[in-house]
Write a protein that holds these residues in place. Structure first.
Motif, PDB file in Angstrom:
ATOM      1  N   GLY A 143     113.337   6.746   7.597  1.00 36.85           N
ATOM      2  CA  GLY A 143     114.126   5.746   6.878  1.00 36.85           C
ATOM      3  C   GLY A 143     114.723   4.736   7.820  1.00 36.85           C
ATOM      4  N   ALA A 144     113.918   3.829   8.312  1.00 35.54           N
ATOM      5  CA  ALA A 144     114.405   2.820   9.239  1.00 35.54           C
ATOM      6  C   ALA A 144     115.386   1.894   8.529  1.00 35.54           C
ATOM      7  CB  ALA A 144     113.226   2.022   9.785  1.00 35.54           C
ATOM      8  N   GLY A 145     116.239   1.253   9.328  1.00 36.03           N
ATOM      9  CA  GLY A 145     117.187   0.316   8.749  1.00 36.03           C
ATOM     10  C   GLY A 145     118.603   0.628   9.152  1.00 36.03           C
ATOM     11  N   ARG A 146     119.536   0.001   8.468  1.00 36.90           N
ATOM     12  CA  ARG A 146     120.945   0.185   8.788  1.00 36.90           C
ATOM     13  C   ARG A 146     121.413   1.593   8.427  1.00 36.90           C
ATOM     14  NH1 ARG A 146     123.967  -4.318   5.570  1.00 36.90           N
ATOM     15  NH2 ARG A 146     122.594  -3.469   3.977  1.00 36.90           N
ATOM     16  N   PRO A 147     122.468   2.089   9.115  1.00 41.19           N
ATOM     17  CA  PRO A 147     123.026   3.388   8.742  1.00 41.19           C
ATOM     18  C   PRO A 147     123.473   3.375   7.273  1.00 41.19           C
ATOM     19  CG  PRO A 147     123.916   2.645  10.835  1.00 41.19           C
ATOM     20  CD  PRO A 147     123.150   1.482  10.261  1.00 41.19           C
ATOM     21  N   ALA A 148     123.334   4.497   6.603  1.00 45.68           N
ATOM     22  CA  ALA A 148     123.664   4.583   5.184  1.00 45.68           C
ATOM     23  C   ALA A 148     125.082   5.084   4.975  1.00 45.68           C
ATOM     24  CB  ALA A 148     122.684   5.530   4.493  1.00 45.68           C
ATOM     25  N   HIS A 149     125.738   4.553   3.936  1.00 39.86           N
ATOM     26  CA  HIS A 149     127.060   5.024   3.523  1.00 39.86           C
ATOM     27  C   HIS A 149     126.882   5.771   2.208  1.00 39.86           C
ATOM     28  CE1 HIS A 149     129.717   2.863   6.365  1.00 39.86           C
ATOM     29  NE2 HIS A 149     128.760   1.936   6.344  1.00 39.86           N
ATOM     30  N   PRO A 150     126.799   7.089   2.201  1.00 40.54           N
ATOM     31  CA  PRO A 150     126.650   7.811   0.932  1.00 40.54           C
ATOM     32  C   PRO A 150     127.843   7.561   0.020  1.00 40.54           C
ATOM     33  CG  PRO A 150     126.204   9.240   2.799  1.00 40.54           C
ATOM     34  CD  PRO A 150     126.809   7.991   3.354  1.00 40.54           C
ATOM     35  N   LEU A 151     127.580   7.531  -1.265  1.00 43.70           N
ATOM     36  CA  LEU A 151     128.622   7.339  -2.255  1.00 43.70           C
ATOM     37  C   LEU A 151     128.992   8.666  -2.894  1.00 43.70           C
ATOM     38  CD1 LEU A 151     127.102   4.189  -3.945  1.00 43.70           C
ATOM     39  CD2 LEU A 151     129.192   4.229  -2.581  1.00 43.70           C
ATOM     40  N   SER A 152     130.264   8.810  -3.186  1.00 41.94           N
ATOM     41  CA  SER A 152     130.762  10.021  -3.820  1.00 41.94           C
ATOM     42  C   SER A 152     131.770   9.641  -4.894  1.00 41.94           C
ATOM     43  CB  SER A 152     131.419  10.932  -2.781  1.00 41.94           C
ATOM     44  OG  SER A 152     131.931  12.108  -3.385  1.00 41.94           O
ATOM     45  N   VAL A 153     131.880  10.478  -5.922  1.00 39.77           N
ATOM     46  CA  VAL A 153     132.901  10.270  -6.948  1.00 39.77           C
ATOM     47  C   VAL A 153     134.265  10.650  -6.371  1.00 39.77           C
ATOM     48  CG1 VAL A 153     133.776  11.077  -9.183  1.00 39.77           C
ATOM     49  CG2 VAL A 153     131.333  10.659  -8.869  1.00 39.77           C
ATOM     50  N   ARG A 154     135.239   9.782  -6.583  1.00 38.35           N
ATOM     51  CA  ARG A 154     136.603  10.079  -6.120  1.00 38.35           C
ATOM     52  C   ARG A 154     137.275  10.957  -7.176  1.00 38.35           C
ATOM     53  NH1 ARG A 154     141.432   5.722  -5.649  1.00 38.35           N
ATOM     54  NH2 ARG A 154     143.112   7.251  -5.453  1.00 38.35           N
ATOM     55  N   ALA A 155     137.271  12.250  -6.915  1.00 39.64           N
ATOM     56  CA  ALA A 155     137.632  13.240  -7.945  1.00 39.64           C
ATOM     57  C   ALA A 155     139.025  13.043  -8.504  1.00 39.64           C
ATOM     58  CB  ALA A 155     137.499  14.646  -7.363  1.00 39.64           C
ATOM     59  N   ASP A 156     139.991  12.673  -7.664  1.00 38.48           N
ATOM     60  CA  ASP A 156     141.383  12.598  -8.114  1.00 38.48           C
ATOM     61  C   ASP A 156     141.778  11.219  -8.617  1.00 38.48           C
ATOM     62  OD1 ASP A 156     141.301  11.304  -5.701  1.00 38.48           O
ATOM     63  OD2 ASP A 156     142.993  12.355  -4.800  1.00 38.48           O
ATOM     64  N   ARG A 157     140.781  10.373  -8.900  1.00 35.67           N
ATOM     65  CA  ARG A 157     141.089   9.030  -9.429  1.00 35.67           C
ATOM     66  C   ARG A 157     141.856   9.140 -10.738  1.00 35.67           C
ATOM     67  NH1 ARG A 157     142.110   5.191 -12.101  1.00 35.67           N
ATOM     68  NH2 ARG A 157     141.273   3.064 -11.914  1.00 35.67           N
ATOM     69  N   GLU A 158     141.450  10.046 -11.595  1.00 36.87           N
ATOM     70  CA  GLU A 158     142.201  10.368 -12.799  1.00 36.87           C
ATOM     71  C   GLU A 158     141.706  11.696 -13.361  1.00 36.87           C
ATOM     72  OE1 GLU A 158     141.531   7.742 -16.255  1.00 36.87           O
ATOM     73  OE2 GLU A 158     140.237   6.603 -14.896  1.00 36.87           O
ATOM     74  N   PHE A 159     142.437  12.194 -14.354  1.00 37.57           N
ATOM     75  CA  PHE A 159     142.145  13.512 -14.893  1.00 37.57           C
ATOM     76  C   PHE A 159     141.921  13.422 -16.404  1.00 37.57           C
ATOM     77  CE2 PHE A 159     144.521  14.016 -11.017  1.00 37.57           C
ATOM     78  CZ  PHE A 159     143.767  14.959 -10.331  1.00 37.57           C
ATOM     79  N   PHE A 160     141.238  14.426 -16.936  1.00 37.03           N
ATOM     80  CA  PHE A 160     140.801  14.414 -18.319  1.00 37.03           C
ATOM     81  C   PHE A 160     141.102  15.765 -18.961  1.00 37.03           C
ATOM     82  CE2 PHE A 160     138.439  11.507 -15.802  1.00 37.03           C
ATOM     83  CZ  PHE A 160     138.177  10.419 -16.603  1.00 37.03           C
ATOM     84  N   VAL A 161     141.506  15.725 -20.222  1.00 35.96           N
ATOM     85  CA  VAL A 161     141.696  16.961 -20.986  1.00 35.96           C
ATOM     86  C   VAL A 161     140.507  17.130 -21.916  1.00 35.96           C
ATOM     87  CG1 VAL A 161     143.084  18.173 -22.697  1.00 35.96           C
ATOM     88  CG2 VAL A 161     144.209  16.897 -20.876  1.00 35.96           C
ATOM     89  N   GLY A 162     139.942  18.316 -21.913  1.00 37.13           N
ATOM     90  CA  GLY A 162     138.895  18.664 -22.863  1.00 37.13           C
ATOM     91  C   GLY A 162     139.397  19.754 -23.783  1.00 37.13           C
ATOM     92  N   VAL A 163     139.155  19.607 -25.081  1.00 38.26           N
ATOM     93  CA  VAL A 163     139.632  20.569 -26.077  1.00 38.26           C
ATOM     94  C   VAL A 163     138.462  21.025 -26.941  1.00 38.26           C
ATOM     95  CG1 VAL A 163     141.153  20.978 -28.050  1.00 38.26           C
ATOM     96  CG2 VAL A 163     141.915  19.496 -26.173  1.00 38.26           C
ATOM     97  N   LYS A 164     138.290  22.336 -27.015  1.00 36.05           N
ATOM     98  CA  LYS A 164     137.309  22.928 -27.939  1.00 36.05           C
ATOM     99  C   LYS A 164     138.071  23.540 -29.112  1.00 36.05           C
ATOM    100  CE  LYS A 164     133.690  25.265 -29.597  1.00 36.05           C
ATOM    101  NZ  LYS A 164     133.904  25.198 -31.036  1.00 36.05           N
ATOM    102  N   VAL A 165     137.703  23.116 -30.322  1.00 36.82           N
ATOM    103  CA  VAL A 165     138.339  23.635 -31.533  1.00 36.82           C
ATOM    104  C   VAL A 165     137.477  24.766 -32.084  1.00 36.82           C
ATOM    105  CG1 VAL A 165     139.168  23.079 -33.844  1.00 36.82           C
ATOM    106  CG2 VAL A 165     139.243  21.328 -32.043  1.00 36.82           C
ATOM    107  N   THR A 166     138.054  25.944 -32.227  1.00 31.84           N
ATOM    108  CA  THR A 166     137.370  27.053 -32.873  1.00 31.84           C
ATOM    109  C   THR A 166     138.071  27.355 -34.192  1.00 31.84           C
ATOM    110  OG1 THR A 166     138.634  28.933 -31.988  1.00 31.84           O
ATOM    111  CG2 THR A 166     136.922  27.998 -30.558  1.00 31.84           C
ATOM    112  N   ALA A 167     137.628  28.387 -34.858  1.00 33.88           N
ATOM    113  CA  ALA A 167     138.189  28.707 -36.163  1.00 33.88           C
ATOM    114  C   ALA A 167     139.630  29.186 -36.088  1.00 33.88           C
ATOM    115  CB  ALA A 167     137.336  29.776 -36.853  1.00 33.88           C
ATOM    116  N   ASP A 168     140.004  29.809 -34.968  1.00 33.50           N
ATOM    117  CA  ASP A 168     141.346  30.386 -34.903  1.00 33.50           C
ATOM    118  C   ASP A 168     142.137  30.060 -33.651  1.00 33.50           C
ATOM    119  OD1 ASP A 168     139.862  31.865 -33.129  1.00 33.50           O
ATOM    120  OD2 ASP A 168     139.939  33.720 -34.294  1.00 33.50           O
ATOM    121  N   GLU A 169     141.559  29.298 -32.721  1.00 34.14           N
ATOM    122  CA  GLU A 169     142.318  28.912 -31.536  1.00 34.14           C
ATOM    123  C   GLU A 169     141.775  27.617 -30.948  1.00 34.14           C
ATOM    124  OE1 GLU A 169     142.182  31.586 -28.207  1.00 34.14           O
ATOM    125  OE2 GLU A 169     140.022  31.878 -28.353  1.00 34.14           O
TER     126      GLU A 169
END
Length: 384
Positions: free
Chosen positions: A68-94
């Motif tokens: 892979g000739a060329g300029r050095p590569a800068h790998p990209l990564s997701v910035r995990a703590d950028r924000e947070f998310f709540v996920g909710v699963k609804v069941t019949a009783d909880e």
């Protein structure tokens, strides 16, 4: 016409690039272009605003290899703590809730019982669960994903029909947003779980796969050409409502007759096991115990359920042709009682080489379903 940053963040290319970095990262731009088929210019255009907004970050340089000739590569990564998310699963009783970071990694989990299945009770329960589970992440949690069994209109934010809740046309997104002040997404629970499996589970690297669930209902969701199939009307993959005994089969709550779900759902199995055993108080655990104890009549109920599931899976595989089928759900507690019949019916009914499609049994706790709801919320952040 120039696009503003919000439009750039919610373009199809941005969605594709973000998902690629999330599931394959750290990964550099040329590799993203190779994986996605996007041009280098399109990748650069999609990446820039996500870096500026703090969703992606560049990692330290990596020297290119000899190939892979060329300029050095800068790998990209997701910035995990950028924000947070709540996920909710609804069941019949909880309600089951998790907090995830931007990489959909679970940071906290909590469960609370439901006081009832009415809309007001469930919405109030979701608000309380979000308050309890968010904890230290509350200040950075502005997105909630909710997953519910049934016919869900994700773009419209409406639960059109949920049999086990007894709901019709409930504007759940608006109701939950009103009590939480958050941005809310709602999705069918099996589809939400499938997105999590596509990103992190059995679906990683698969161009097509199906996820089928057995339990209170019989659900299924499909990924084709790397994308979840929503269906033209928001309904796709519903193998639970394929008729496999239409002539003399039992009535189904959908209005049909002889559906897989009318034979193989937990409610159907329990009802028929009670009749077979002559015990009106029998529950699912008791039916499983009787079957394991050698009760031939109850074992026959599970066997018939297995055959129905196998026929439904074969019909789906014949139509769609997925690379594999993942089988999950709370009904796996009884899987040994009908696995043989599922596989036999599937092999008999699948056409030609489709019978070679592997059935992968994968038990997943409810927290993984809630994680799927959070994954939908993350996905929606970059959805066009």
């Amino acid at each position: 016409m120039l696009l503003n940053r919000a439009q750039l963040l919610t373009s199809p290319a941005a969605n594709t690039v973000f998902t690629t970095v999330l599931t394959r990262g750290p990964v550099n731009r040329p590799e993203i272009a190779r994986i996605t088929g996007l041009s280098s210019a399109a990748v650069t255009k999609a990446v820039k605003p996500m870096i500026e907004a703090g969703y992606l970050e560049e990692m330290p340089q990596q020297e290119r290899t000899a190939e892979g000739a060329g300029r050095p590569a800068h790998p990209l990564s997701v910035r995990a703590d950028r924000e947070f998310f709540v996920g909710v699963k609804v069941t019949a009783d909880e309600l089951i809730g998790v907090v995830t970071d931007l990489r959909a990694e679970v940071r906290a989990a909590h469960r609370i019982p439901l006081s009832g299945r009415g809309v007001e009770q469930v919405v109030g329960g979701i608000a309380e669960l979000v308050r309890q589970v968010a904890g230290e992440y509350a200040a950075h949690t502005h997105h909630i994903g909710v997953s519910v069994s049934g016919d869900v209109d994700r773009p419209g934010g409406v639960v059109r029909y949920s049999p086990f809740l007894g709901w019709r046309d409930v504007p759940l997104v608006r109701l939950v947003a009103d009590v939480t002040g958050a941005t809310v997404t709602v999705e069918n629970d099996v589809k939400a779980l499938t997105i999590a499996e596509q990103w992190f589970g059995e679906g990683v690297g698969a161009d097509s796969f199906a996820l089928a669930t057995v339990g209170v209902g019989i659900g299924c969701a499909l990924v084709v050409n790397g994308r979840l199939v929503p269906g033209g009307y928001g309904v796709a993959g519903e193998i639970g409502h394929i008729p496999v005994a239409a002539g003399d089969g039992p009535d189904c709550h959908c209005g049909g007759r002889g559906c897989v779900e009318a034979i193989a759902s937990e409610e159907a199995i329990v009802a028929r096991a009670r009749e077979a055993a002559g015990d009106p108080a029998l529950d699912m655990a008791g039916a499983i115990d009787r079957a394991h104890g050698g009760d031939a009549a109850v074992r026959a109920v599970f066997a018939e359920a297995g055959q129905a599931i196998g026929l439904g899976l074969a019909a789906m595989v014949n139509l769609v042709g997925p690379e594999r089928v993942v089988v999950s759900g709370e009904g796996l507690a009884a899987y040994d009682l009908f696995e043989e019949q599922i596989r036999a019916a599937f092999t008999r009914q699948a056409f030609g080489a489709a019978a070679r499609c592997p059935l992968v049994v994968r038990p997943l706790p409810w927290e993984e379903w809630a994680r799927g709801a959070a994954a939908v919320s993350i996905q929606s952040l970059f959805a066009a």
